[in-house]
Write an enzyme that holds these catalytic residues in place. Structure first.
Site, short mmCIF file in Angstrom:
data_model
loop_
_atom_site.label_atom_id
_atom_site.label_comp_id
_atom_site.label_asym_id
_atom_site.label_seq_id
_atom_site.Cartn_x
_atom_site.Cartn_y
_atom_site.Cartn_z
N HIS A 198 0.82 -1.20 0.00
CA HIS A 198 0.00 0.00 0.00
C HIS A 198 0.86 1.26 0.00
O HIS A 198 2.01 1.26 0.44
CB HIS A 198 -0.94 0.00 1.21
N GLU A 223 0.67 3.96 1.79
CA GLU A 223 1.08 4.39 3.13
C GLU A 223 2.30 3.60 3.59
O GLU A 223 3.25 4.18 4.14
CB GLU A 223 -0.05 4.18 4.14
N CYS A 260 -6.29 1.13 5.47
CA CYS A 260 -6.78 -0.16 5.95
C CYS A 260 -6.25 -0.38 7.38
O CYS A 260 -5.38 0.35 7.86
CB CYS A 260 -6.33 -1.28 5.02
N CYS A 297 -2.42 -0.77 7.53
CA CYS A 297 -1.69 0.49 7.36
C CYS A 297 -1.89 1.41 8.56
O CYS A 297 -0.98 2.14 8.94
CB CYS A 297 -2.11 1.19 6.07
#
Length: 158
Positions: free
Chosen positions: A79, A81, A117, A120
């Site tokens: 991801h 992040e 999410c 993250c």
């Protein structure tokens, strides 16, 4: 001449990072900023050296009809992040802000539900990041105090 405000300036830069995304479903870009200085950027894509979904021409989660927000372990991507956090030192991220932009990969429309999410969120908490600023549309921004994620522990099952 009217100058761009700082929130949108940094969100625009996160959106530019997002353009490097290799996901066929949702494209995300993130930057980490502290004291008006960009520390790191990230976008969602396969780990270095592995094939990206855009190169394969297929999203395995789509093939399996997995709804958005579920079964991240079946996704090829790291991801945005996480990629931004990987690129910065924790000592520099303590008290920083993360700017996050997501778009639908097919339509290019902003994602009105842009958020991190749960995996993250844990990384953001441990990195010491103070706020996450997410663009939810052309003129819609949500600022989240990361301390709220600590208080509202979403990993506790009742």
């Amino acid at each position: 001449m009217q100058r761009r405000d700082k929130l949108n300036y940094y969100l625009d830069i996160a959106d530019a990072a997002r353009e490097r995304s290799t996901c066929l479903r949702r494209t995300y870009g993130a930057i980490i900023v502290k004291n008006d200085e960009i520390l790191a950027s990230g976008y969602n894509g396969a780990p270095r050296g592995r094939c990206n979904c855009v190169d394969l021409g297929v999203c395995h989660r789509e093939e399996l009809r997995i709804p958005s927000g579920e079964r991240y372990e079946l996704c090829r991507s790291v991801h945005a992040e996480a990629n931004a956090i990987i690129s910065a030192a924790r000592r520099d991220m303590i008290g920083a802000d993360m700017y996050l932009v997501g778009r639908d990969a097919k339509t290019g429309q902003y994602l009105t539900d842009t958020t991190s999410c749960s995996m993250c969120r844990r990384l953001i908490i441990n990195a010491g990041i103070a706020r996450v600023i997410a663009r939810l549309g052309e003129d819609d921004i949500r600022v989240t105090d990361v301390a709220d994620w600590v208080r509202m522990d979403d990993t506790v099952v009742s």
